[in-house]
Design an enzyme around this catalytic site. Structure first.
Site, PDB file in Angstrom:
ATOM      1  N   HIS A 517      -0.271  32.452  21.239  1.00 20.53           N
ATOM      2  CA  HIS A 517       0.485  31.651  22.206  1.00 20.53           C
ATOM      3  C   HIS A 517      -0.086  31.808  23.623  1.00 20.53           C
ATOM      4  CE1 HIS A 517       4.394  30.042  23.862  1.00 20.53           C
ATOM      5  NE2 HIS A 517       3.918  30.679  24.915  1.00 20.53           N
ATOM      6  N   GLU A 518      -0.166  33.046  24.078  1.00 21.41           N
ATOM      7  CA  GLU A 518      -0.646  33.278  25.444  1.00 21.41           C
ATOM      8  C   GLU A 518      -2.086  32.816  25.593  1.00 21.41           C
ATOM      9  OE1 GLU A 518       1.562  33.706  27.463  1.00 21.41           O
ATOM     10  OE2 GLU A 518       3.137  34.473  26.146  1.00 21.41           O
ATOM     11  N   HIS A 521      -2.185  29.205  26.614  1.00 24.82           N
ATOM     12  CA  HIS A 521      -2.001  28.995  28.056  1.00 24.82           C
ATOM     13  C   HIS A 521      -3.321  29.264  28.772  1.00 24.82           C
ATOM     14  CE1 HIS A 521       2.286  28.382  28.243  1.00 24.82           C
ATOM     15  NE2 HIS A 521       2.591  29.550  27.711  1.00 24.82           N
TER      16      HIS A 521
HETATM   17 ZN   LIG Z   1       4.428  30.247  26.899  1.00 28.87          ZN
END
Ligand SMILES: [Zn+2]
Length: 725
Positions: A517-518, A521
């Site tokens: 997830h990170e 980003h």
């Molecule tokens: Zn997030």
């Protein structure tokens, strides 16, 4: 969706930033004056790295030379410089144009944003009493500085002059988007208020900046304050050897004598304890300490602070002409109104709550068969424990049997391999680049043709100096300087399971998902290609780049690459993968319910008519009673430690994860249709979504990628929900 994500992403607020595009003599004069001032400041601060070129590879901040006392003079200088840059725009006698006003503004404040990026990184990941004191000192200074720009009437008049003739300027798409958002930002920042209104707004922003810092400090203090020290082997009952070993390391690091084990309410310590401990009273003690953070009527209590924040935000919204803080925030989002958000959440709530009730009944039945439970009623501190037992019973799947296949560095290399297959990226470790802690890993990121794309730093394990959760940030965001791209430095900060004396860091599936997830980003930060520094991202689309990455985690083709046993190197057995797939909907009622409850709590605080007058605890419990949250589940964040909304950038925006999930589930369908490693689909996602993220309206970006608007079906399938449309 990751359970313990902290404020993950600095939302693209328009950055104001230095090279005024004036011409001729005027330009030269301004440049010379700026340069002379910079040289004088450098002379006055000979040992302060912020005042001199870093002289490091890739412009990495020289953490080895940066001391806490360097920040204050640098922040003061940054404020002064940006103000000078803004004054030069205002003082120009030329007619306002897009170039001399909007582009010029976009370039102001570079020095300050560099210093702030370093300070913000340390504040989150490497804080101490001095940094906390400095944050309290500088937060109101910075808030006042921002107000000095957005409430500058002469500056706004120039922006408005350009904005009013926007249809005749023949601007490109990106320029028009920047212009409209710059104008809107001024209006939302109070530019249309009368003098009394402006003065009050300044006071509100000052107070808000201070209260948010205090709120975050209290959460950290409360998280660090609790310790469960076990000195009696019998109290370790049920805990797997790896968890016991981790607790022994933690005890040793805390300076406790041999023969003691330490558990905390940091997630990597708490979750395994709640999952495996057979000692129900101890589970209760730990979980209570977790969900009572900030609600202990002590010096770190957050109840009055959060009410104050909600009340200040409401007053600010009303001053600016909005009925609530939520209405103020949501105007900028895809969802547009609080009504639309609440409707969306309640539509999902109904089937979720039914599912959670079924799950609770199944857990209660299991508990009733457990002689150790003593016919007790299922409580929140039992949920993890009996869920794990049920998971083993139904799917013969055991978290501690999975972890050996998810060694941290293998997972990292799996993500690198995925990025190589999708985008051709290469990651080269740079052991000589400066970092703020020896645990931080630093990589150079290269394009397929070997060109430098940016730098990525990763900081994985909990420390007392680190905020809880996981987030992606930046030490520098990409921008263009005289037509040349200045590459970004992205950061990933997590609180993953630490290594022990005899084993490397072995991650849980949740942690693996958080890592992917990170990383998503960070990819958006690394790929960013906008011509301007100003970005406006609809907050409820911000999780699209991150959450789409989670879809690859359990793809068998990728698991074969990275999920290898840390001792034997054997790939994860097919039957284990099959079990994982079969159990993918298991416990989804709980996961969705605790999340939605927190979203609804967020919306309730930010649409409340008079938050100052309520009792915080009662307000929360009434809000939860209204939706029928079952007593066995606590909202993922209770009000008193809801950092996302009271000290991060997610107020009236915590729903963004599930809103974005409509997008990421639908976007991943495109990969499934063409092949999950399809280069053309990945290229299109990069070009249409990631590179221009925040420089165009997200709906338009999405349609370019997908050829249509997103549908909700993928999300419902993933979570096993059926809604009446
Ligand atoms: Zn997030």
């Amino acid at each position: 969706m990751n359970r313990y994500l902290a404020t993950a992403f600095v939302i693209g607020i328009l950055l104001f930033a230095a090279i005024a595009c004036k011409s001729g003599d005027e330009q030269d004069k301004a440049d010379k004056a700026t340069q002379a001032a910079a040289e004088a400041a450098a002379k006055a601060n000979p040992d302060n790295p912020f005042f001199h070129p870093y002289g490091t590879a890739f412009g990495m901040p020289p953490f080895d030379r940066i001391k806490t006392e360097h920040f204050l003079p640098a922040i003061e200088e940054g404020i002064r410089r940006e103000q000078t840059e803004v004054d030069a725009i205002v003082a120009s006698a030329k007619k306002p144009t897009f170039e001399n006003t909007i582009t010029a503004l976009d370039h102001t404040g570079l020095f300050l944003s560099d210093v702030n990026a370093v300070f913000g990184t340390l504040q989150g990941a490497m804080t101490n009493k001095d940094i906390q004191a400095l944050a309290r000192q500088t937060a109101p200074m910075l808030a006042a500085h921002r107000d000095n720009i957005s409430l500058n009437a002469k500056l706004f008049a120039k922006v408005k002059a350009v904005y009013d003739k926007r249809d005749k300027l023949e601007l490109g798409r990106e320029e028009m988007f920047l212009l409209e958002n710059t104008y809107k930002d001024f209006v939302r920042g109070g530019a249309l208020l009368d003098d009394a209104g402006k003065a009050r707004l300044r006071e509100l922003n000052q107070a808000l900046s201070l209260e948010s810092v205090k709120f975050g400090e209290n959460v950290l203090a409360e998280t660090n304050a609790f310790q469960l020290v076990i000195d009696n082997k019998a109290d370790l009952a049920g805990l797997p050897p790896s968890v016991v070993a981790m607790a022994a390391v933690a005890a040793k690091q805390a300076g406790l004598p041999e023969g003691k084990w330490l558990f905390t309410i940091h997630v990597p310590s708490m979750t395994p304890f709640l999952t495996y401990s057979e000692r129900r009273p101890l589970r209760e003690k730990v979980h209570r300490a977790y969900f009572m953070k900030g609600d202990n009527d002590n010096a770190s209590d957050n109840k009055e602070i959060l009410k104050k924040i909600a009340a200040l935000r409401l007053e600010k919204a009303k001053l600016l002409g909005y009925p609530s803080h939520a209405a103020f925030i949501l105007e900028q989002n895809m969802a547009k109104t609080p009504e639309r958000v609440n409707e969306f959440l309640l539509q999902l709530w109904e089937p979720t709550n039914a599912k959670a009730k079924e799950e609770a009944a199944a857990l209660q039945a299991l508990m009733d068969r457990d002689p150790k439970a003593g016919r007790a009623k299922l409580s929140s501190w039992d949920w993890w424990h009996y869920t794990e037992k049920l998971r083993q019973e139904k799917y013969a799947l055991d978290d501690s049997a999975l972890r050996p296949y998810f060694m941290l560095n293998n997972v990292r290399d799996g993500i690198f391999a995925l990025c190589d297959r999708l985008y051709g990226l290469k990651f080269v470790e740079k052991p000589d680049l400066p970092r703020y802690h020896p645990d931080v890993q630093v990589f150079e990121v290269l394009e397929a043709d070997g060109r430098h794309l940016g730098v990525l730093t990763m900081d994985f394990h909990p420390r007392a100096s680190k905020r809880s959760g996981a987030w992606s940030g930046a030490l520098r965001r990409a921008y263009y300087e005289k037509g040349v791209r200045v590459p970004p430095i992205s950061t990933i900060t997590c609180n993953f399971t630490s290594p022990t004396a005899d084993a490397p860091a072995l991650l849980s599936i949740d942690e693996v998902e958080t890592f992917f997830h990170e990383f998503g980003h960070s990819l958006a930060t690394l790929f960013s290609q906008g011509r301007y520094r100003g970005r406006t991202v609809a907050r409820d689309s911000v999780e699209l780049p991150s959450q789409i990455m989670e879809h690859w985690v359990l793809e068998p083709e990728l698991l074969a690459v990275y999920a290898k046993h840390y001792k034997t190197g054997e790939p994860i057995p097919a039957e284990l993968v099959e079990k994982l797939e079969k159990s993918s909907l298991f416990n989804q009622g709980f996961i969705t319910e605790e999340y939605l409850a927190a979203c609804i709590l967020d919306m309730a605080w930010h649409t409340a008519a008079d938050p100052a007058s309520v009792d915080a605890r009662q307000f929360e419990s009434e809000t939860m009673a209204k939706i029928g949250l079952i007593p066995e589940i606590v909202p993922r964040y209770r009000s008193t430690y809801f950092n996302h909304i009271f000290s991060g950038g997610y107020s009236a925006g915590y729903y963004a994860y599930i809103w974005s999930e409509v997008l990421d589930c639908d976007a991943y369908e495109a990969f499934k249709e063409k092949g999950i490693f399809d280069r053309a689909t990945a290229e299109s996602f990069r070009k249409n979504v990631l590179e221009p993220f925040g420089t165009e309206e997200i709906g338009a970006q999405y349609r370019k990628f997908r050829g249509a608007d997103p549908k909700i079906d993928g999300l419902l399938r993933k979570r096993g929900l059926t809604i009446s449309k």
